[in-house]
Write a protein that holds these residues in place. Structure first.
Motif, PDB file in Angstrom:
ATOM      1  N   TYR A 192       0.837  -1.196   0.000  1.00 23.86           N
ATOM      2  CA  TYR A 192       0.000   0.000   0.000  1.00 23.86           C
ATOM      3  C   TYR A 192       0.880   1.257   0.000  1.00 23.86           C
ATOM      4  N   HIS A 196       0.881   4.053  -2.829  1.00 26.37           N
ATOM      5  CA  HIS A 196       0.571   5.440  -2.469  1.00 26.37           C
ATOM      6  C   HIS A 196       1.688   6.383  -2.920  1.00 26.37           C
ATOM      7  N   LYS A 248      -3.517   5.332  -6.986  1.00 26.70           N
ATOM      8  CA  LYS A 248      -4.635   5.442  -6.050  1.00 26.70           C
ATOM      9  C   LYS A 248      -5.566   4.224  -6.111  1.00 26.70           C
ATOM     10  N   ARG A 249      -5.867   3.757  -7.309  1.00 21.80           N
ATOM     11  CA  ARG A 249      -6.789   2.630  -7.455  1.00 21.80           C
ATOM     12  C   ARG A 249      -6.227   1.368  -6.793  1.00 21.80           C
ATOM     13  N   ASN A 256      -6.187   1.862  -2.965  1.00 24.74           N
ATOM     14  CA  ASN A 256      -7.523   1.696  -2.388  1.00 24.74           C
ATOM     15  C   ASN A 256      -7.932   0.228  -2.333  1.00 24.74           C
ATOM     16  N   MET A 287      -6.033  -1.362   0.520  1.00 25.61           N
ATOM     17  CA  MET A 287      -6.620  -0.923   1.793  1.00 25.61           C
ATOM     18  C   MET A 287      -7.929  -1.664   2.061  1.00 25.61           C
ATOM     19  N   ALA A 288      -8.738  -1.866   1.030  1.00 27.47           N
ATOM     20  CA  ALA A 288     -10.001  -2.601   1.192  1.00 27.47           C
ATOM     21  C   ALA A 288      -9.728  -4.047   1.605  1.00 27.47           C
TER      22      ALA A 288
END
Length: 118
Positions: free
Chosen positions: A74, A78, A83-84, A87, A90-91
């Motif tokens: 991550y 970052h 970003k995709r 994210n 992170m999910a």
């Protein structure tokens, strides 16, 4: 400099304060509900790793060993402005953490609770 001071303070807490006083920060969630949160056992993970006992560290909280590489990925995503991908990672970390917190409190998955090796 702050990071080094924080690391030194953490090491002092873990290797000096805890063994001498046996006063630790309790898990409020566990104290109130009797259930294990996804983070229960992390202090013991760090103590075991400081003693180079990776097997026992894994036994206290295996989620940590899954989240560390994911968090590293991550951080890289970052930093590279992906970003995709960031994210999505992170999910995945959130879903894993919630699932682990739920499963470790079910009798079928008792081995996920932060206990000593059998």
């Amino acid at each position: 400099m702050r990071g080094a001071a924080l690391a030194a303070a953490g090491l002092l807490y873990l290797k000096v304060w805890l063994p001498v006083t046996h006063i630790h920060v309790p898990c409020i969630f566990h104290e109130l509900t009797g259930l294990y949160c996804p983070g229960c056992g992390i202090t013991r993970v760090v103590l075991s790793l400081l003693s180079l006992d990776v097997v026992q560290a894994f036994r206290y909280n295996p989620l940590v060993f899954t989240l560390i590489p994911l968090y590293t990925m991550y951080g890289i995503a970052h930093k590279r402005k992906r970003k995709r991908i960031g994210n999505a990672i992170m999910a995945v970390m959130l879903i894993l953490t919630l699932a682990f917190g739920l499963l470790r409190n079910l009798p079928t998955f008792h081995y996920l609770a932060p206990t000593e090796l059998l």
